[in-house]
Design a protein around this motif. Structure first.
Motif, PDB file in Angstrom:
ATOM      1  N   GLY A  94      -3.863  -0.595   1.190  1.00 21.53           N
ATOM      2  CA  GLY A  94      -3.943  -1.820   0.393  1.00 21.53           C
ATOM      3  C   GLY A  94      -4.763  -1.580  -0.854  1.00 21.53           C
ATOM      4  N   ALA A  95      -4.394  -0.554  -1.605  1.00 15.85           N
ATOM      5  CA  ALA A  95      -5.214  -0.107  -2.741  1.00 15.85           C
ATOM      6  C   ALA A  95      -5.127  -1.040  -3.942  1.00 15.85           C
ATOM      7  CB  ALA A  95      -4.793   1.302  -3.158  1.00 15.85           C
ATOM      8  N   ALA A  96      -4.069  -1.848  -4.028  1.00 17.67           N
ATOM      9  CA  ALA A  96      -3.839  -2.732  -5.182  1.00 17.67           C
ATOM     10  C   ALA A  96      -4.003  -1.932  -6.488  1.00 17.67           C
ATOM     11  CB  ALA A  96      -4.743  -3.963  -5.113  1.00 17.67           C
ATOM     12  N   ALA A  97      -4.675  -2.519  -7.477  1.00 16.15           N
ATOM     13  CA  ALA A  97      -4.788  -1.843  -8.784  1.00 16.15           C
ATOM     14  C   ALA A  97      -5.948  -0.856  -8.819  1.00 16.15           C
ATOM     15  CB  ALA A  97      -4.940  -2.882  -9.891  1.00 16.15           C
ATOM     16  N   GLY A  98      -6.647  -0.707  -7.695  1.00 14.42           N
ATOM     17  CA  GLY A  98      -7.647   0.363  -7.617  1.00 14.42           C
ATOM     18  C   GLY A  98      -9.094  -0.059  -7.759  1.00 14.42           C
ATOM     19  N   THR A  99      -9.355  -1.372  -7.768  1.00 12.58           N
ATOM     20  CA  THR A  99     -10.746  -1.821  -7.958  1.00 12.58           C
ATOM     21  C   THR A  99     -11.688  -1.123  -6.974  1.00 12.58           C
ATOM     22  OG1 THR A  99      -9.939  -3.958  -8.680  1.00 12.58           O
ATOM     23  CG2 THR A  99     -12.252  -3.851  -8.038  1.00 12.58           C
ATOM     24  N   THR A 100     -11.372  -1.206  -5.677  1.00 12.22           N
ATOM     25  CA  THR A 100     -12.283  -0.626  -4.680  1.00 12.22           C
ATOM     26  C   THR A 100     -12.023   0.858  -4.458  1.00 12.22           C
ATOM     27  OG1 THR A 100     -12.524  -2.744  -3.550  1.00 12.22           O
ATOM     28  CG2 THR A 100     -13.079  -0.778  -2.287  1.00 12.22           C
ATOM     29  N   TYR A 135      -6.549   9.207  -0.192  1.00 12.55           N
ATOM     30  CA  TYR A 135      -5.133   8.834  -0.255  1.00 12.55           C
ATOM     31  C   TYR A 135      -5.064   7.318  -0.318  1.00 12.55           C
ATOM     32  CZ  TYR A 135      -4.791  13.616   1.330  1.00 12.55           C
ATOM     33  OH  TYR A 135      -4.923  14.979   1.423  1.00 12.55           O
ATOM     34  N   ALA A 136      -4.385   6.785  -1.345  1.00 15.56           N
ATOM     35  CA  ALA A 136      -4.411   5.347  -1.607  1.00 15.56           C
ATOM     36  C   ALA A 136      -3.010   4.771  -1.461  1.00 15.56           C
ATOM     37  CB  ALA A 136      -4.944   5.098  -3.014  1.00 15.56           C
ATOM     38  N   VAL A 137      -2.794   4.016  -0.374  1.00 16.35           N
ATOM     39  CA  VAL A 137      -1.478   3.457  -0.073  1.00 16.35           C
ATOM     40  C   VAL A 137      -1.385   2.025  -0.610  1.00 16.35           C
ATOM     41  CG1 VAL A 137       0.044   2.709   1.811  1.00 16.35           C
ATOM     42  CG2 VAL A 137      -1.180   4.892   1.987  1.00 16.35           C
ATOM     43  N   ARG A 151       3.899  -3.163  -8.956  1.00 22.63           N
ATOM     44  CA  ARG A 151       3.143  -3.578 -10.146  1.00 22.63           C
ATOM     45  C   ARG A 151       1.687  -3.092 -10.133  1.00 22.63           C
ATOM     46  NH1 ARG A 151       3.092  -9.471 -12.929  1.00 22.63           N
ATOM     47  NH2 ARG A 151       1.779  -8.818 -14.629  1.00 22.63           N
ATOM     48  N   PRO A 152       0.916  -3.410  -9.072  1.00 24.58           N
ATOM     49  CA  PRO A 152      -0.440  -2.846  -9.058  1.00 24.58           C
ATOM     50  C   PRO A 152      -0.442  -1.327  -9.033  1.00 24.58           C
ATOM     51  CG  PRO A 152       0.045  -3.982  -6.976  1.00 24.58           C
ATOM     52  CD  PRO A 152       1.140  -4.316  -7.930  1.00 24.58           C
ATOM     53  N   MET A 153       0.611  -0.747  -8.457  1.00 27.84           N
ATOM     54  CA  MET A 153       0.673   0.730  -8.405  1.00 27.84           C
ATOM     55  C   MET A 153       0.653   1.327  -9.809  1.00 27.84           C
ATOM     56  SD  MET A 153       0.822   3.639  -6.949  1.00 27.84           S
ATOM     57  CE  MET A 153       0.861   3.303  -5.207  1.00 27.84           C
ATOM     58  N   ARG A 154       1.245   0.617 -10.771  1.00 30.12           N
ATOM     59  CA  ARG A 154       1.230   1.148 -12.148  1.00 30.12           C
ATOM     60  C   ARG A 154      -0.206   1.284 -12.650  1.00 30.12           C
ATOM     61  NH1 ARG A 154       6.061  -1.895 -13.115  1.00 30.12           N
ATOM     62  NH2 ARG A 154       4.977  -3.618 -14.117  1.00 30.12           N
ATOM     63  N   ASP A 155      -1.023   0.253 -12.375  1.00 30.95           N
ATOM     64  CA  ASP A 155      -2.439   0.320 -12.794  1.00 30.95           C
ATOM     65  C   ASP A 155      -3.187   1.380 -11.996  1.00 30.95           C
ATOM     66  OD1 ASP A 155      -2.055  -1.743 -14.587  1.00 30.95           O
ATOM     67  OD2 ASP A 155      -2.516  -3.286 -13.105  1.00 30.95           O
ATOM     68  N   LEU A 156      -2.836   1.484 -10.717  1.00 33.84           N
ATOM     69  CA  LEU A 156      -3.519   2.477  -9.870  1.00 33.84           C
ATOM     70  C   LEU A 156      -3.262   3.898 -10.383  1.00 33.84           C
ATOM     71  CD1 LEU A 156      -5.168   3.034  -7.292  1.00 33.84           C
ATOM     72  CD2 LEU A 156      -3.028   2.995  -6.002  1.00 33.84           C
ATOM     73  N   LEU A 157      -2.063   4.123 -10.891  1.00 33.49           N
ATOM     74  CA  LEU A 157      -1.760   5.457 -11.438  1.00 33.49           C
ATOM     75  C   LEU A 157      -2.661   5.760 -12.637  1.00 33.49           C
ATOM     76  CD1 LEU A 157       2.139   5.470 -11.137  1.00 33.49           C
ATOM     77  CD2 LEU A 157       0.521   6.859  -9.828  1.00 33.49           C
ATOM     78  N   ASP A 158      -2.930   4.734 -13.466  1.00 28.69           N
ATOM     79  CA  ASP A 158      -3.848   4.936 -14.602  1.00 28.69           C
ATOM     80  C   ASP A 158      -5.257   5.262 -14.102  1.00 28.69           C
ATOM     81  OD1 ASP A 158      -1.909   4.471 -16.447  1.00 28.69           O
ATOM     82  OD2 ASP A 158      -2.414   2.343 -16.739  1.00 28.69           O
ATOM     83  N   PHE A 165      -5.270  10.087  -4.726  1.00 30.52           N
ATOM     84  CA  PHE A 165      -3.830  10.330  -4.622  1.00 30.52           C
ATOM     85  C   PHE A 165      -3.097   9.035  -4.264  1.00 30.52           C
ATOM     86  CE2 PHE A 165      -6.110  14.187  -3.186  1.00 30.52           C
ATOM     87  CZ  PHE A 165      -5.797  14.997  -4.268  1.00 30.52           C
ATOM     88  N   PRO A 166      -2.516   8.348  -5.264  1.00 31.72           N
ATOM     89  CA  PRO A 166      -1.798   7.100  -4.992  1.00 31.72           C
ATOM     90  C   PRO A 166      -0.467   7.362  -4.280  1.00 31.72           C
ATOM     91  CG  PRO A 166      -2.420   7.286  -7.321  1.00 31.72           C
ATOM     92  CD  PRO A 166      -2.595   8.631  -6.702  1.00 31.72           C
ATOM     93  N   LEU A 167      -0.140   6.511  -3.312  1.00 33.32           N
ATOM     94  CA  LEU A 167       1.115   6.633  -2.575  1.00 33.32           C
ATOM     95  C   LEU A 167       1.792   5.269  -2.551  1.00 33.32           C
ATOM     96  CD1 LEU A 167      -0.267   8.647   0.499  1.00 33.32           C
ATOM     97  CD2 LEU A 167       1.072   9.566  -1.404  1.00 33.32           C
ATOM     98  N   LEU A 168       2.986   5.169  -3.114  1.00 33.91           N
ATOM     99  CA  LEU A 168       3.746   3.915  -3.082  1.00 33.91           C
ATOM    100  C   LEU A 168       4.454   3.848  -1.732  1.00 33.91           C
ATOM    101  CD1 LEU A 168       4.723   1.415  -4.696  1.00 33.91           C
ATOM    102  CD2 LEU A 168       6.631   2.807  -5.510  1.00 33.91           C
ATOM    103  N   LYS A 169       3.747   3.329  -0.745  1.00 37.50           N
ATOM    104  CA  LYS A 169       4.235   3.338   0.644  1.00 37.50           C
ATOM    105  C   LYS A 169       3.835   2.046   1.330  1.00 37.50           C
ATOM    106  CE  LYS A 169       5.680   7.696   0.718  1.00 37.50           C
ATOM    107  NZ  LYS A 169       7.111   8.038   0.836  1.00 37.50           N
ATOM    108  N   ASP A 170       4.527   1.763   2.449  1.00 36.26           N
ATOM    109  CA  ASP A 170       4.232   0.602   3.279  1.00 36.26           C
ATOM    110  C   ASP A 170       3.304   1.033   4.415  1.00 36.26           C
ATOM    111  OD1 ASP A 170       4.258  -1.511   5.095  1.00 36.26           O
ATOM    112  OD2 ASP A 170       6.361  -1.985   4.732  1.00 36.26           O
ATOM    113  N   ALA A 171       2.123   0.439   4.453  1.00 33.28           N
ATOM    114  CA  ALA A 171       1.124   0.834   5.457  1.00 33.28           C
ATOM    115  C   ALA A 171       1.578   0.532   6.889  1.00 33.28           C
ATOM    116  CB  ALA A 171      -0.202   0.134   5.169  1.00 33.28           C
TER     117      ALA A 171
END
Ligand SMILES: C[S@@+](CC[C@H](N)C(=O)[O-])C[C@H]1O[C@@H](n2cnc3c(N)ncnc32)[C@H](O)[C@@H]1O
Length: 213
Positions: free
Chosen positions: A70-76, A88-90, A95-102, A111-117
């Motif tokens: 539940g990494a969302a845009a990466g705040t935590t 590893y950030a699932v 949409r939040p994944m785009r910010d997380l990549l930045d 390491f961002p992962l566009l996956k379903d936990a």
């Protein structure tokens, strides 16, 4: 562990903007105040930050190998990657994944992962096993089930650090009843070491520290 004793190495209480704040060392992600090198970790925007701020025994010492659900845009997770090892950030929402990549562009251990936990088998070939910590903040129905499915990644003495949002399970139920149900469901797979409500930072949320059975 740093000189504060209770905080992981890489997390400090520092005076930033005239008051003492929890902080990690890294690039700011959303305009948080800094002292040039350290940036504030706001417990009211981060359930893990609140758990640490309240002095819960999260068992982090720094350098952990971590899975964050539940990494969302990466705040935590950006703060986690500042003091942990490989992180590893699932996150399943594009949409939040785009910010997380930045956010990850500045952090070589994130390491961002566009996956379903709920489907750990889809990232089991990427994420290490025997991890030190799984952090979970998915705010969705079935939070205990997500934690149970992801227990497979934890080492024997690893920690689950979980935020439970009562209203995601049942908007009408008493949060304390929801928390009791979640604790009971978790108990099949985990030994709960500590749990604490996260008010005033996060209304109707419970912080849970647990270890696999
Ligand atoms: C409360 S937000 C997380 C905030 C974030 N942990 C932080 O502090 O920066 C919950 C996030 O979990 C994500 N989420 C919910 N269910 C998920 C699932 N099954 N798999 C992956 N992500 C999920 C949502 O898309 C949302 O971005």
């Amino acid at each position: 562990m740093n000189d504060d004793g209770e905080l992981p190495a890489g997390v400090e209480r520092r005076t930033i903007g005239g008051r003492e704040r929890l902080a990690t060392r890294g690039e700011p992600v959303s305009g948080e105040p800094t002292d040039g090198e350290w940036r504030a970790w706001d417990p009211s925007r981060s359930k893990l930050g609140a758990m640490i701020d309240f002095g819960m025994d999260v068992g982090l010492t720094g350098g952990e190998h971590a899975l964050y659900l539940g990494a969302a845009a990466g705040t935590t997770v950006s703060h986690v990657a500042d003091f942990a090892g490989p992180t590893y950030a699932v996150e399943f929402a594009p949409r939040p994944m785009r910010d997380l990549l930045d956010v990850a562009a500045d952090r070589d251990r994130l390491f961002p992962l566009l996956k379903d936990a709920r489907r750990p088998e889809t990232y089991a070939h990427i994420v290490e096993s025997d991890l030190d910590v799984v952090v979970q903040d998915v705010a969705t129905r079935g939070q205990a089930a997500v934690a149970i499915r992801n227990a497979r990644f934890l080492s024997e003495d690893g920690r689950l650090l979980m935020a439970v949002k009562a209203r995601s399970e049942d908007v009408t139920a008493e949060p304390s009843d929801v928390f009791e149900d979640v604790r009971s469901e978790l108990s099949d797979e985990y030994r709960i070491l500590e749990s604490q409500r996260l008010e005033p930072h996060h209304t109707d949320h419970l912080g849970v520290v647990a270890t696999p059975r």
